[in-house]
Design an enzyme around this catalytic site. Structure first.
Site, mmCIF file in Angstrom:
data_model
loop_
_atom_site.group_PDB
_atom_site.id
_atom_site.type_symbol
_atom_site.label_atom_id
_atom_site.label_comp_id
_atom_site.label_asym_id
_atom_site.label_seq_id
_atom_site.Cartn_x
_atom_site.Cartn_y
_atom_site.Cartn_z
ATOM 1 N N THR A 18 -8.513 91.571 88.278
ATOM 2 C CA THR A 18 -9.661 92.349 88.325
ATOM 3 C C THR A 18 -10.715 91.360 87.672
ATOM 4 O OG1 THR A 18 -9.224 92.845 85.919
ATOM 5 C CG2 THR A 18 -8.726 94.582 87.522
ATOM 6 N N TYR B 281 -21.240 90.330 69.099
ATOM 7 C CA TYR B 281 -20.505 89.616 69.987
ATOM 8 C C TYR B 281 -20.323 88.242 69.422
ATOM 9 C CZ TYR B 281 -18.226 88.229 74.117
ATOM 10 O OH TYR B 281 -17.368 87.866 74.972
ATOM 11 N N VAL C 45 -20.230 94.524 84.167
ATOM 12 C CA VAL C 45 -19.249 95.499 83.745
ATOM 13 C C VAL C 45 -18.063 95.299 84.015
ATOM 14 C CG1 VAL C 45 -18.846 98.069 84.382
ATOM 15 C CG2 VAL C 45 -21.467 97.239 84.048
HETATM 16 P P1 NAI Z 1 -11.051 92.011 82.968
HETATM 17 O O1 NAI Z 1 -10.475 93.066 82.111
HETATM 18 O O2 NAI Z 1 -11.552 92.433 84.409
HETATM 19 O O3 NAI Z 1 -9.518 91.157 83.624
HETATM 20 C C1 NAI Z 1 -8.660 90.868 82.671
HETATM 21 C C2 NAI Z 1 -7.434 90.295 83.416
HETATM 22 O O4 NAI Z 1 -6.470 89.811 82.291
HETATM 23 C C3 NAI Z 1 -6.848 91.245 84.438
HETATM 24 O O5 NAI Z 1 -6.482 90.716 85.575
HETATM 25 C C4 NAI Z 1 -5.535 91.838 83.608
HETATM 26 O O6 NAI Z 1 -4.464 92.358 84.143
HETATM 27 C C5 NAI Z 1 -5.129 90.412 82.822
HETATM 28 N N1 NAI Z 1 -4.316 90.686 81.604
HETATM 29 C C6 NAI Z 1 -4.747 91.270 80.410
HETATM 30 N N2 NAI Z 1 -3.738 91.313 79.692
HETATM 31 C C7 NAI Z 1 -2.595 90.564 80.260
HETATM 32 C C8 NAI Z 1 -1.550 90.058 79.805
HETATM 33 N N3 NAI Z 1 -1.007 90.174 78.426
HETATM 34 N N4 NAI Z 1 -0.776 89.331 80.727
HETATM 35 C C9 NAI Z 1 -1.196 89.277 82.035
HETATM 36 N N5 NAI Z 1 -2.493 89.476 82.265
HETATM 37 C C10 NAI Z 1 -3.389 90.150 81.435
HETATM 38 O O7 NAI Z 1 -11.829 91.349 82.207
HETATM 39 P P2 NAI Z 1 -13.057 90.020 82.612
HETATM 40 O O8 NAI Z 1 -14.251 90.685 82.078
HETATM 41 O O9 NAI Z 1 -12.783 89.574 83.852
HETATM 42 O O10 NAI Z 1 -12.656 89.060 81.566
HETATM 43 C C11 NAI Z 1 -12.151 87.815 81.875
HETATM 44 C C12 NAI Z 1 -12.750 86.822 81.071
HETATM 45 O O11 NAI Z 1 -14.207 86.706 81.153
HETATM 46 C C13 NAI Z 1 -12.461 87.163 79.380
HETATM 47 O O12 NAI Z 1 -12.382 85.836 78.830
HETATM 48 C C14 NAI Z 1 -13.959 87.575 79.181
HETATM 49 O O13 NAI Z 1 -14.006 87.236 77.670
HETATM 50 C C15 NAI Z 1 -14.869 86.630 79.933
HETATM 51 N N6 NAI Z 1 -16.239 86.951 80.168
HETATM 52 C C16 NAI Z 1 -16.389 88.272 80.552
HETATM 53 C C17 NAI Z 1 -17.763 88.557 80.676
HETATM 54 C C18 NAI Z 1 -18.109 90.213 81.066
HETATM 55 O O14 NAI Z 1 -19.156 90.581 80.493
HETATM 56 N N7 NAI Z 1 -17.206 90.941 81.220
HETATM 57 C C19 NAI Z 1 -18.956 87.902 80.411
HETATM 58 C C20 NAI Z 1 -18.235 86.432 80.112
HETATM 59 C C21 NAI Z 1 -17.002 86.099 80.097
HETATM 60 NA NA NA Z 2 -10.064 88.784 84.969
#
Ligand code: NAI
Ligand code: NA
Length: 395
Positions: free
Chosen positions: A50, A234, A273
């Site tokens: 995701t 944050y 989001v």
């Molecule tokens: P998300 O929730 O969409 O994706 C998380 C992913 O991690 C998924 O593929 C999920 O299956 C996997 N995951 C979670 N726990 C797991 C585990 N124990 N073992 C294996 N897989 C696991 O999150 P998102 O937003 O894409 O976040 C990814 C990175 O980007 C994070 O480090 C976040 O802090 C960073 N980020 C997010 C922003 C935002 O606004 N959403 C902005 C800037 C950075």
């Molecule tokens: Na991700």
């Protein structure tokens, strides 16, 4: 079955396979429309199902023709319950990748564990030999430490003092004041243990120890900074400490990668989001104002636009541009002065009454439901769908 959204707070308990598939297809189309990127060819994505990780996998495969292995933690479907969205996303991705003759396999399980790491290493050894890129994109509220068995829980709290500001419930549009008590006890170290860089380094160390990193290997993880409006909760809060640690870990990893002429990067991405960000207080109000302003200025991006631009304009250019702290910045449009000045003005005006007009609550809500495959344009939700979907490359 007919699948409808069932929300509880900031999560949705159901997901729609056709909607998730359509989202993935749209992202693939977008990447293809932007042309080829001269990037890595054998890529491991940790957190691949995701958000930014999925977008990174799609950009690697359909932008650079890369073989990809995805690691993620998703719930499979059952007769009673649809799968979690990342399951359907991955199924759609791997089906499309295979159609184009691209290698794509995946491992579903806890990426923090030794077992899943070993399984991934074995798969790389058997199928790819070596890899030239690891994208680290995990977002998780908990981590069980593989050596000690201690289970850490991350918290989203300010440090030093209470945080009081506005927030919105994006389901109802109600703007209210939120007050969050400061971190205490082990809150900071627990959050760093979950969302800091230790696990990232463990992955790279283990891959390197087994000789699985190709010469010129690169790894990247994602961070966030954001404006002063959200700073207390944050970047200067518990999660910010974890991001500080993650960013510092890039340097440690780069040092250990000298033997393979490799490098570790952190990219600071835009607020978007995702399942992870919906859970953070105050961020949804900020995002709904930010979206409004960025859409008006014609510079709004989603995960796929961010990652496509990251790869094409930052990562895979001759000299990757970074800030003074060595970070790649793809949050440049979010942080533009005119954008932030406007968001601050709107923030001051935001109430339950004004927000539908001055903010992009509709866009927020649509994006939120889209994460689970709902409210996706071009999908017929009255159609009976089979919730049992197989992931073709799942090991
Ligand atoms: P998300 O929730 O969409 O994706 C998380 C992913 O991690 C998924 O593929 C999920 O299956 C996997 N995951 C979670 N726990 C797991 C585990 N124990 N073992 C294996 N897989 C696991 O999150 P998102 O937003 O894409 O976040 C990814 C990175 O980007 C994070 O480090 C976040 O802090 C960073 N980020 C997010 C922003 C935002 O606004 N959403 C902005 C800037 C950075
Ligand atoms: Na991700």
């Amino acid at each position: 079955m007919i699948i409808e959204p069932r929300t509880r707070g900031f999560i949705c308990l159901t997901a729609h396979p056709k909607g998730c598939e359509k989202n993935v297809m749209d992202q693939i189309e977008y990447v293809k429309s932007k042309g080829a990127i001269d990037g890595a060819k054998k890529v491991l994505v940790i957190g691949a199902s995701t958000g930014f990780g999925l977008a990174s996998r799609i950009t690697s495969a359909f932008g650079s023709g890369a073989a990809t292995i995805g690691v993620y933690f998703e719930k499979p479907p059952s007769e009673k319950r649809p799968a979690s969205p990342g399951w359907y996303n991955t199924a759609a991705f791997e089906k499309e990748a295979h159609k184009e003759g691209l290698y794509a396999k995946s491992i579903n399980g806890d990426a923090f564990s030794n077992e899943i790491k070993q399984q991934t290493l074995d798969l790389i050894k058997a199928d790819l030999g070596q890899i030239d890129m690891v994208i680290y994109s995990l977002a998780s509220p908990v981590r069980t430490h593989p050596d000690t068995g201690v289970r850490y829980k991350s918290v989203l709290k300010p440090i030093g003092g209470k945080f009081e500001n506005k927030t919105v419930d994006f389901h109802t549009g109600k703007v209210s004041n939120v007050s969050i008590e400061p971190a205490q006890g082990d809150d900071i170290e627990n959050t760093v243990a979950v969302m800091g860089g230790e696990d990232w380094k463990m992955w790279i160390d283990q891959l390197q120890k087994e000789g699985l990193l190709a010469d010129g290997f690169t790894t990247i993880a994602y961070s966030y900074i954001g404006p002063s409006l959200t700073e207390a909760v944050y970047r200067k809060g518990t999660i910010g400490r974890a991001k500080d640690h993650l960013e510092a870990t890039a340097f440690t990893i780069s040092d250990s990668l000298k033997a393979v002429d490799g490098k570790a990067y952190v990219s600071v991405n835009k607020a978007l989001v995702t399942q992870a960000s919906s859970a953070i207080p105050v961020i949804p109000l900020y995002i709904s104002l930010l979206y409004k302003v960025m859409k008006e200025k014609g510079i709004h991006e989603g995960c796929i636009e961010q990652i496509q631009r990251l790869f094409q304009d930052r990562l895979y250019v001759e000299n990757t541009p970074t800030d003074e702290q060595g970070r790649i910045r793809i949050d440049d449009w979010e942080m533009r002065e005119d954008v932030q000045a406007r968001v601050s003005e709107l923030w001051a005006e935001a109430t339950s009454e004004t927000l539908p007009e001055i903010g992009d609550l509709k866009g927020y809500e649509k994006d939120f439901f889209n994460l689970f495959g709902f409210k996706v344009d071009g999908v017929d939700y009255d159609e009976d769908v089979n919730e049992i979907v197989e992931i073709p490359g799942l090991q």
